[in-house]
Design a protein around this motif. Structure first.
Motif, PDB file in Angstrom:
ATOM      1  N   TRP A  62      23.275  12.411  -6.751  1.00  0.00           N
ATOM      2  CA  TRP A  62      21.828  12.590  -6.764  1.00  0.00           C
ATOM      3  C   TRP A  62      21.597  13.922  -7.445  1.00  0.00           C
ATOM      4  O   TRP A  62      22.347  14.875  -7.220  1.00  0.00           O
ATOM      5  N   HIS A  66      16.211  14.875 -11.165  1.00  0.00           N
ATOM      6  CA  HIS A  66      15.764  13.475 -11.161  1.00  0.00           C
ATOM      7  C   HIS A  66      15.735  13.013  -9.706  1.00  0.00           C
ATOM      8  O   HIS A  66      16.547  12.165  -9.303  1.00  0.00           O
ATOM      9  N   ASP A  68      14.148  11.079  -7.770  1.00  0.00           N
ATOM     10  CA  ASP A  68      13.803   9.731  -7.315  1.00  0.00           C
ATOM     11  C   ASP A  68      14.911   8.707  -7.535  1.00  0.00           C
ATOM     12  O   ASP A  68      14.694   7.511  -7.327  1.00  0.00           O
ATOM     13  N   TYR A  69      16.095   9.170  -7.959  1.00  0.00           N
ATOM     14  CA  TYR A  69      17.191   8.252  -8.284  1.00  0.00           C
ATOM     15  C   TYR A  69      18.516   8.721  -7.712  1.00  0.00           C
ATOM     16  O   TYR A  69      18.782   9.914  -7.603  1.00  0.00           O
ATOM     17  N   TYR A  71      22.635   7.846  -8.742  1.00  0.00           N
ATOM     18  CA  TYR A  71      23.341   7.365  -9.921  1.00  0.00           C
ATOM     19  C   TYR A  71      24.750   6.934  -9.552  1.00  0.00           C
ATOM     20  O   TYR A  71      25.444   7.619  -8.794  1.00  0.00           O
ATOM     21  N   THR A  93      18.558  -0.738 -13.837  1.00  0.00           N
ATOM     22  CA  THR A  93      18.236   0.176 -14.929  1.00  0.00           C
ATOM     23  C   THR A  93      19.494   0.987 -15.215  1.00  0.00           C
ATOM     24  O   THR A  93      20.220   1.359 -14.288  1.00  0.00           O
ATOM     25  N   GLN A  95      21.666   4.083 -17.614  1.00  0.00           N
ATOM     26  CA  GLN A  95      21.629   5.324 -18.376  1.00  0.00           C
ATOM     27  C   GLN A  95      22.762   5.228 -19.394  1.00  0.00           C
ATOM     28  O   GLN A  95      23.941   5.381 -19.042  1.00  0.00           O
ATOM     29  N   GLU A 101      21.161   3.481 -12.660  1.00  0.00           N
ATOM     30  CA  GLU A 101      20.157   4.296 -11.967  1.00  0.00           C
ATOM     31  C   GLU A 101      19.625   3.484 -10.793  1.00  0.00           C
ATOM     32  O   GLU A 101      19.183   2.348 -10.972  1.00  0.00           O
ATOM     33  N   LEU A 102      19.651   4.066  -9.616  1.00  0.00           N
ATOM     34  CA  LEU A 102      19.170   3.382  -8.417  1.00  0.00           C
ATOM     35  C   LEU A 102      17.936   4.087  -7.895  1.00  0.00           C
ATOM     36  O   LEU A 102      18.034   5.184  -7.329  1.00  0.00           O
ATOM     37  N   PRO A 103      16.755   3.495  -8.083  1.00  0.00           N
ATOM     38  CA  PRO A 103      15.529   4.129  -7.614  1.00  0.00           C
ATOM     39  C   PRO A 103      15.492   4.178  -6.083  1.00  0.00           C
ATOM     40  O   PRO A 103      15.715   3.177  -5.414  1.00  0.00           O
ATOM     41  N   LEU A 104      15.216   5.353  -5.554  1.00  0.00           N
ATOM     42  CA  LEU A 104      15.168   5.522  -4.103  1.00  0.00           C
ATOM     43  C   LEU A 104      13.987   4.799  -3.470  1.00  0.00           C
ATOM     44  O   LEU A 104      14.022   4.499  -2.278  1.00  0.00           O
ATOM     45  N   GLN A 106      12.999   1.842  -4.029  1.00  0.00           N
ATOM     46  CA  GLN A 106      13.239   0.408  -3.951  1.00  0.00           C
ATOM     47  C   GLN A 106      14.464   0.155  -3.077  1.00  0.00           C
ATOM     48  O   GLN A 106      15.377   0.980  -3.037  1.00  0.00           O
TER      49      GLN A 106
END
Length: 134
Positions: A62, A66, A68-69, A71, A93, A95, A101-104, A106
């Motif tokens: 983390w 960034h 909110d993601y 990785y 998604t 990179q 990328e893992l959005p927090l 979701q």
């Protein structure tokens, strides 16, 4: 968990640490299910890194820049991220050719991430198969 790894996890903000520990647990659980052997856990580039004898290393982190993601990083000279993109371009998604990328905000797509991690943990056995045998 050795002291350096523990210190890294303890340094994550309180809302991030459980997500990182969940990814760590998933790696160890999958390695056990796959009979992949001992998981080597260490810091690479100051990020938790995991590898098994017949796999390709997986790192995770983390970044405050960034926030909110999370990785998941994979060796950029493998076919891993290219394969993940082919299989899961609508669900994940990426990179470049090195990270998911893992959005927090979701829910973690656990079955998809488990499949990606399985392909990484078995990479040396699968690397010559189309789509890594997925």
């Amino acid at each position: 968990m050795d002291a350096d790894i523990k210190a890294k996890f303890d340094a994550y903000p309180g809302h991030i640490k459980p997500h990182m520990l969940a990814l760590r647990s998933l790696i160890f659980e999958l390695a056990a299910e796959l009979n992949a052997g001992k998981v080597t856990e260490e810091l690479k580039w100051m990020e938790p890194s995991y590898r098994v004898k017949n796999g390709s290393p997986v790192r995770m982190d983390w970044k405050a820049e960034h926030p909110d993601y999370l990785y998941l990083y994979f060796h950029c000279q493998t076919k891993l991220v290219e394969t993940f993109r082919t299989l899961y371009s609508k669900e994940l998604t990426f990179q470049g050719n090195r990270a998911i990328e893992l959005p927090l905000m979701q829910p973690l797509p656990e079955s998809i991430i488990a499949h990606c991690l399985t392909l990484a943990l078995e990479y040396k056995q699968r690397r010559n198969l189309p789509l890594l045998g997925a």
